[in-house]
Design an enzyme around this catalytic site. Structure first.
Site, PDB file in Angstrom:
ATOM      1  N   CYS A  95      -9.806   9.257  -0.916  1.00 15.95           N
ATOM      2  CA  CYS A  95     -11.161   8.907  -0.476  1.00 15.95           C
ATOM      3  C   CYS A  95     -11.077   7.995   0.751  1.00 15.95           C
ATOM      4  O   CYS A  95     -10.308   7.026   0.756  1.00 15.95           O
ATOM      5  CB  CYS A  95     -11.895   8.196  -1.607  1.00 15.95           C
ATOM      6  SG  CYS A  95     -13.514   7.539  -1.127  1.00 15.95           S
ATOM      7  N   GLU A 125      -6.152   4.049  -8.833  1.00 18.25           N
ATOM      8  CA  GLU A 125      -6.497   3.510  -7.515  1.00 18.25           C
ATOM      9  C   GLU A 125      -5.807   2.177  -7.276  1.00 18.25           C
ATOM     10  O   GLU A 125      -5.258   1.936  -6.197  1.00 18.25           O
ATOM     11  CB  GLU A 125      -8.011   3.334  -7.390  1.00 18.25           C
ATOM     12  CG  GLU A 125      -8.428   2.774  -6.037  1.00 18.25           C
ATOM     13  CD  GLU A 125      -9.899   2.373  -5.970  1.00 18.25           C
ATOM     14  OE1 GLU A 125     -10.213   1.406  -5.257  1.00 18.25           O
ATOM     15  OE2 GLU A 125     -10.726   3.043  -6.639  1.00 18.25           O
ATOM     16  N   SER A 217     -13.021   7.718 -17.512  1.00 20.65           N
ATOM     17  CA  SER A 217     -13.521   7.408 -16.174  1.00 20.65           C
ATOM     18  C   SER A 217     -14.003   5.964 -16.125  1.00 20.65           C
ATOM     19  O   SER A 217     -14.955   5.584 -16.826  1.00 20.65           O
ATOM     20  CB  SER A 217     -14.674   8.355 -15.812  1.00 20.65           C
ATOM     21  OG  SER A 217     -15.343   7.913 -14.655  1.00 20.65           O
TER      22      SER A 217
END
Length: 576
Positions: A95, A125, A217
């Protein structure tokens, strides 16, 4: 039950970009395709990708060929070097917002500053971000962790892009109290910030909140936490099967949002299930009206009626004696072709519009029967007008059916890139627009003694542009599902923003034609009245861009309804 859907629900920019890149590569079919770890935290999407041959791997050292996608979370620099050494082709789907955080960490840590990351140390991440720190590094999660940090002279702090904004603010305040010279970067993704803000707003308007997304998530779990903090009944579901009607008894309004890794079709399925639960104040009449409206739209009766209105208006523009038979022919043709092609095209329906897919399955035989009756009735009516009209309509029907039927034998389909007309990039919008021009403008010409060619040309251009805009709008709505099954539409080829920009230009040139026609004495003043349909479609573009409405049955009805004002104004014109 009334469902208030969050405008920000579903894929964020980074996830959508990663999905598009993976699906585009999968559709090429050029060798093995891997993702470095699960592409997103959504079991259903991972299963979908696996069905298309996309394999998730954790240790690629034993691979010597193929393509590997770096997911949106990003990876540490040393892992990238490992991937390069394997000889695989690297496709970087990190991203852009994560790339920015990586750059901040690399730049400031090289200047001797201590890196502090606020986030989950085990999250992909954060693991990737840690790899860019060239010096002292600390990962903390809450303000209580600040006290455990050692004395630090020069430090800077960044956030995991999906961090809870309020939590990050509290951590930063605690860091400032300890380290007065700390450099603060607010790296929480704007989409995450807006998503969390919208949940806080929705909790004040509804009786309960439903959050759709994977159990693993992090951004989805944070939405659940934010909703729970308000004291509102909150339900975290992965699919509509996780919903229990009993949990919503006595409620009137339910909020619905979804994590950044939740695809549209899953949100739509949950929306449909919630909408089917009877609300506290919902009367039987309201439910009946809603179901009737849904039936009319999903059965294609609505679009058929819209075509009747547009065809009736065009007959005035053609300076033809207004007869209902040609608008009726156009309406019957469009109803039949749209219905039959829904069944012939078994590709992206379940992903683009699960509600319609379920409706078609329930009413399969009724819809096919009525579509066949519509064709027969249209052919009979055309024969009463004349053989030329009959032959022309027959040819249009054959072309309409051929559109979704394989033209290449199955045994040799692998040798051809396209086996159906619909497989040709951008063919769907173009084919529908040409079909509308043929049945609305060209077909009535066979029954005219005198053809005014200037008005006819304007009518052709206007109908083509309006119908093309309508069809391309639906291509935009359906881009996610089309990409999954490999259909190359205009939005997939050019991107959503460029397509919307092109459609605005198309509508502006349509307006210029309608205004210029009467001024140049090429058409009657009735051209001005057709501007309302162009304005209505332009309004639909704005509604979609600003997310005033979610891509569902209401927005579909709004697009199709753009042609009704033309028919109403045509009646007024005729009356006076």
């Amino acid at each position: 039950m009334k469902v208030k859907l969050a405008k920000t629900a579903g894929f964020c920019m980074g996830v959508r970009r990663a999905m598009e890149m993976v699906l585009a590569e999968a559709n090429k079919g050029k060798g093995e395709l891997f993702t470095f770890g699960p592409l997103i935290h959504n079991t259903q999407v991972i299963d979908l990708l696996a069905s298309k041959g996309v394999v998730s791997i954790q240790e690629p050292q034993d691979r010597k060929s193929g393509r590997i996608v770096i997911r949106a979370h990003g990876i540490p620099p040393e892992k990238r070097k490992e991937l390069k050494n394997t000889g695989m082709t690297i496709i970087d789907a990190t991203c852009p917002r994560v790339v920015r955080v990586q750059a901040i960490i690399r730049y400031n840590s090289r200047k001797g500053k201590t890196t502090i990351i606020v986030g989950d140390k085990k999250h992909a991440e954060v693991i990737g971000l840690m790899g860019f720190a060239e010096g002292p590094l600390y990962v903390i999660q809450s303000k209580s962790d600040v006290a455990a940090l050692p004395p630090i002279d020069h430090a800077f702090v960044v956030a995991q892009t999906t961090q809870n904004e309020e939590n990050y603010r509290e951590v930063v305040d605690a860091l400032k109290n300890r380290f007065s010279d700390i450099l603060v970067f607010n790296t929480i993704c704007g989409a995450t910030r807006h998503r969390q803000k919208e949940v806080r707003s929705l909790t004040k308007q509804v009786d309960a909140m439903v959050v759709v997304g994977g159990r693993h998530s992090s951004n989805t779990r944070r939405l659940v936490e934010i909703s729970q903090e308000s004291g509102l009944p909150t339900f975290h579901v992965e699919t509509e099967r996780d919903l229990k009607k009993s949990d919503f008894q006595g409620m009137q309004n339910v909020g619905l949002t979804a994590g950044a890794s939740t695809p549209n079709w899953m949100i739509k399925n949950v929306f449909r299930r919630l909408e089917g639960i009877r609300g506290r104040r919902e009367t039987s009449l309201v439910r009946w009206v809603r179901r009737a409206f849904k039936f009319v739209v999903l059965s294609n009766l609505f679009v058929a009626s819209a075509v009747f209105c547009l065809a009736y208006a065009v007959s005035i523009l053609l300076e033809k004696e207004t007869e209902l038979i040609f608008p009726l022919l156009a309406s019957l043709y469009v109803y039949a072709m749209h219905t039959l092609n829904r069944f012939l095209d078994k590709g992206a329906g379940i992903y683009n519009d699960p509600d319609r897919a379920a409706f078609l399955k329930r009413n399969r035989y009724l819809l096919i029967l009525t579509a066949v009756i519509a064709i027969v009735l249209a052919l009979v009516l055309s024969y009463t007008i004349g053989r030329t009209t009959f032959y022309a309509l027959t040819a249009l029907c054959i072309l309409g059916i051929i559109y979704s039927i394989p033209l290449v034998p199955e045994v040799i389909q692998h040798k051809f890139r396209y086996s159906k007309i619909k497989d040709i990039p951008g063919s769907r919008s173009l084919s529908e627009a040409l079909a509308w021009v043929a049945v609305i403008v060209v077909l009535p010409l066979f029954g005219m003694d005198r053809i005014v060619w200037s008005s006819t040309l304007i009518a052709m251009l206007v109908v083509f542009k309006l119908s093309y805009t309508r069809s391309a709008l639906f291509d935009i709505f359906q881009a996610q599902g089309d990409l999954i099954v490999g259909i190359e539409t205009l939005p997939i080829t050019l991107g959503e923003k460029r397509t919307i920009h092109i459609l605005k230009i198309v509508l502006l040139t349509t307006a210029a034609i309608l205004i210029g026609g009467p001024l140049l004495e090429l058409s009657s003043a009735f051209s001005y009245f057709l501007l309302v349909s162009g304005l209505a479609l332009y309004f639909c573009l704005i509604v979609y861009e600003t997310r005033w409405l979610y891509t569902g049955i209401t927005l579909e009805a709004l697009v199709e309804g753009s042609f009704f004002p033309a028919g109403i104004l045509a009646l007024v014109w005729q009356a006076f």
